[in-house]
Structures are given as structure tokens and as C-alpha cells.
Motif scaffolding. Structure first.
Motif, PDB file in Angstrom:
ATOM      1  N   ARG A   1      17.553  28.348  -6.442  1.00 10.42           N
ATOM      2  CA  ARG A   1      18.962  27.747  -5.877  1.00 10.42           C
ATOM      3  C   ARG A   1      20.108  28.169  -6.664  1.00 10.42           C
ATOM      4  O   ARG A   1      21.277  28.448  -6.415  1.00 10.42           O
ATOM      5  CB  ARG A   1      18.716  26.226  -5.911  1.00 10.42           C
ATOM      6  CG  ARG A   1      17.863  25.768  -4.867  1.00 10.42           C
ATOM      7  CD  ARG A   1      17.710  24.251  -4.922  1.00 10.42           C
ATOM      8  NE  ARG A   1      16.793  23.785  -3.922  1.00 10.42           N
ATOM      9  CZ  ARG A   1      16.229  22.426  -3.835  1.00 10.42           C
ATOM     10  NH1 ARG A   1      16.577  21.626  -4.630  1.00 10.42           N
ATOM     11  NH2 ARG A   1      15.401  22.361  -2.760  1.00 10.42           N
ATOM     12  N   VAL A   2      19.930  28.006  -8.084  1.00 13.08           N
ATOM     13  CA  VAL A   2      21.104  28.255  -9.107  1.00 13.08           C
ATOM     14  C   VAL A   2      21.346  29.674  -8.881  1.00 13.08           C
ATOM     15  O   VAL A   2      22.444  30.146  -8.977  1.00 13.08           O
ATOM     16  CB  VAL A   2      20.388  28.111 -10.382  1.00 13.08           C
ATOM     17  CG1 VAL A   2      21.781  28.480 -11.578  1.00 13.08           C
ATOM     18  CG2 VAL A   2      20.279  26.648 -10.488  1.00 13.08           C
TER      19      VAL A   2
ATOM     20  N   ALA B   1      29.739  31.659  -7.398  1.00 14.47           N
ATOM     21  CA  ALA B   1      29.929  30.024  -8.049  1.00 14.47           C
ATOM     22  C   ALA B   1      30.179  30.022  -9.480  1.00 14.47           C
ATOM     23  O   ALA B   1      29.054  30.885 -10.199  1.00 14.47           O
ATOM     24  CB  ALA B   1      29.284  29.033  -7.479  1.00 14.47           C
ATOM     25  N   SER B   2      30.940  29.197 -10.242  1.00  7.99           N
ATOM     26  CA  SER B   2      30.939  29.060 -11.414  1.00  7.99           C
ATOM     27  C   SER B   2      29.816  28.224 -11.994  1.00  7.99           C
ATOM     28  O   SER B   2      29.146  27.691 -11.092  1.00  7.99           O
ATOM     29  CB  SER B   2      32.381  28.500 -11.877  1.00  7.99           C
ATOM     30  OG  SER B   2      32.337  27.223 -11.593  1.00  7.99           O
TER      31      SER B   2
ATOM     32  N   GLY C   1      13.844  13.386 -19.056  1.00  6.17           N
ATOM     33  CA  GLY C   1      13.460  13.851 -20.266  1.00  6.17           C
ATOM     34  C   GLY C   1      14.749  14.004 -21.319  1.00  6.17           C
ATOM     35  O   GLY C   1      15.845  13.427 -20.808  1.00  6.17           O
ATOM     36  N   LEU C   2      14.660  14.832 -22.258  1.00  2.86           N
ATOM     37  CA  LEU C   2      15.483  14.903 -23.382  1.00  2.86           C
ATOM     38  C   LEU C   2      16.677  15.866 -22.679  1.00  2.86           C
ATOM     39  O   LEU C   2      17.938  15.593 -23.094  1.00  2.86           O
ATOM     40  CB  LEU C   2      15.028  15.675 -24.729  1.00  2.86           C
ATOM     41  CG  LEU C   2      14.103  14.727 -25.279  1.00  2.86           C
ATOM     42  CD1 LEU C   2      13.524  15.483 -26.473  1.00  2.86           C
ATOM     43  CD2 LEU C   2      14.888  13.724 -25.932  1.00  2.86           C
ATOM     44  N   VAL C   3      16.373  16.810 -21.863  1.00  3.04           N
ATOM     45  CA  VAL C   3      17.270  17.781 -20.967  1.00  3.04           C
ATOM     46  C   VAL C   3      17.861  17.100 -19.650  1.00  3.04           C
ATOM     47  O   VAL C   3      16.839  17.171 -18.880  1.00  3.04           O
ATOM     48  CB  VAL C   3      16.711  19.016 -20.971  1.00  3.04           C
ATOM     49  CG1 VAL C   3      17.934  19.936 -20.346  1.00  3.04           C
ATOM     50  CG2 VAL C   3      16.538  19.565 -22.628  1.00  3.04           C
ATOM     51  N   LYS C   4      18.947  16.649 -19.564  1.00  2.94           N
ATOM     52  CA  LYS C   4      19.116  15.998 -18.509  1.00  2.94           C
ATOM     53  C   LYS C   4      19.610  17.300 -17.358  1.00  2.94           C
ATOM     54  O   LYS C   4      19.623  18.346 -17.596  1.00  2.94           O
ATOM     55  CB  LYS C   4      20.630  15.237 -18.585  1.00  2.94           C
ATOM     56  CG  LYS C   4      20.337  14.063 -19.719  1.00  2.94           C
ATOM     57  CD  LYS C   4      19.252  13.142 -19.120  1.00  2.94           C
ATOM     58  CE  LYS C   4      18.937  12.032 -20.060  1.00  2.94           C
ATOM     59  NZ  LYS C   4      17.788  11.713 -20.122  1.00  2.94           N
TER      60      LYS C   4
ATOM     61  N   VAL D   1      20.584  22.735 -15.529  1.00  2.00           N
ATOM     62  CA  VAL D   1      21.125  23.571 -14.473  1.00  2.00           C
ATOM     63  C   VAL D   1      22.047  24.882 -15.334  1.00  2.00           C
ATOM     64  O   VAL D   1      21.919  25.811 -14.965  1.00  2.00           O
ATOM     65  CB  VAL D   1      21.987  22.897 -13.480  1.00  2.00           C
ATOM     66  CG1 VAL D   1      22.763  24.078 -12.421  1.00  2.00           C
ATOM     67  CG2 VAL D   1      21.066  22.278 -12.378  1.00  2.00           C
ATOM     68  N   ALA D   2      22.880  24.224 -16.288  1.00  2.00           N
ATOM     69  CA  ALA D   2      23.710  24.952 -17.011  1.00  2.00           C
ATOM     70  C   ALA D   2      22.996  26.110 -17.728  1.00  2.00           C
ATOM     71  O   ALA D   2      23.265  27.530 -17.850  1.00  2.00           O
ATOM     72  CB  ALA D   2      24.538  24.212 -18.271  1.00  2.00           C
ATOM     73  N   VAL D   3      21.802  25.862 -18.427  1.00  2.00           N
ATOM     74  CA  VAL D   3      21.031  26.661 -19.039  1.00  2.00           C
ATOM     75  C   VAL D   3      20.144  27.638 -18.125  1.00  2.00           C
ATOM     76  O   VAL D   3      20.282  28.792 -18.328  1.00  2.00           O
ATOM     77  CB  VAL D   3      19.672  26.038 -19.853  1.00  2.00           C
ATOM     78  CG1 VAL D   3      18.830  26.961 -20.377  1.00  2.00           C
ATOM     79  CG2 VAL D   3      20.588  25.130 -20.993  1.00  2.00           C
ATOM     80  N   VAL D   4      19.709  27.270 -16.942  1.00  2.00           N
ATOM     81  CA  VAL D   4      19.239  28.171 -16.027  1.00  2.00           C
ATOM     82  C   VAL D   4      20.406  29.189 -15.358  1.00  2.00           C
ATOM     83  O   VAL D   4      20.048  30.419 -15.631  1.00  2.00           O
ATOM     84  CB  VAL D   4      18.729  27.620 -14.815  1.00  2.00           C
ATOM     85  CG1 VAL D   4      18.390  28.327 -13.711  1.00  2.00           C
ATOM     86  CG2 VAL D   4      17.559  26.616 -15.166  1.00  2.00           C
TER      87      VAL D   4
END
Length: 65
Positions: free
Chosen positions: A20-21, A29-30, A50-53, A58-61
Motif C-alpha cells: 500500500r505504501v 504521494a508525499s 506497540g512502541l512504534v505507532k 508508515v513513515a519508516v516503510v
């Protein structure tokens, strides 16, 4: 800890979110637009505590694609 079925379910979530990303990024898309589209929404209840919201995930992916 998990069993094989749990691991497969987790992998399926990762692949779905990645796809999806990736589609959003390829469409131009930005990162902000991609995060706002909530590509993890269907998984957030189960995996989003978890710790990563979700937005950070999504930003990391996005940044790794």
C-alpha cells in the motif's frame, strides 16, 4: 512469542502495508499524504499498540522504499 500461524499473519500484515505504501509513493504521494491515507488502519487495533505507532511505522516503510 508466537507460533507459525502468528508469524504468517504478521508477515501478511507487513507485506500488505508495504504494498500500500509503495503504491502511494509510486503514484507521487508525499510521506505526509501516505501517512494521512492510513494504510495500516485495518491492522491498528491488533498491531498498533506497540512502541512504534502506525504513523511512524508508515513513515519508516515509506523511507525504505
Amino acid at each position: 512469542m508466537s507460533d507459525k500461524a502468528g508469524l504468517e499473519k504478521y508477515r501478511e500484515m507487513l507485506v500488505t502495508v508495504r504494498d500500500r505504501v509503495q503504491a502511494k509513493k509510486r503514484a507521487g504521494a508525499s510521506v505526509e499524504e501516505t501517512v494521512a491515507s492510513k494504510p495500516t488502519a485495518e491492522f491498528d487495533q491488533e498491531w498498533g499498540a506497540g512502541l512504534v505507532k502506525a504513523d511512524l511505522f508508515v513513515a519508516v516503510v515509506y523511507s525504505t522504499l
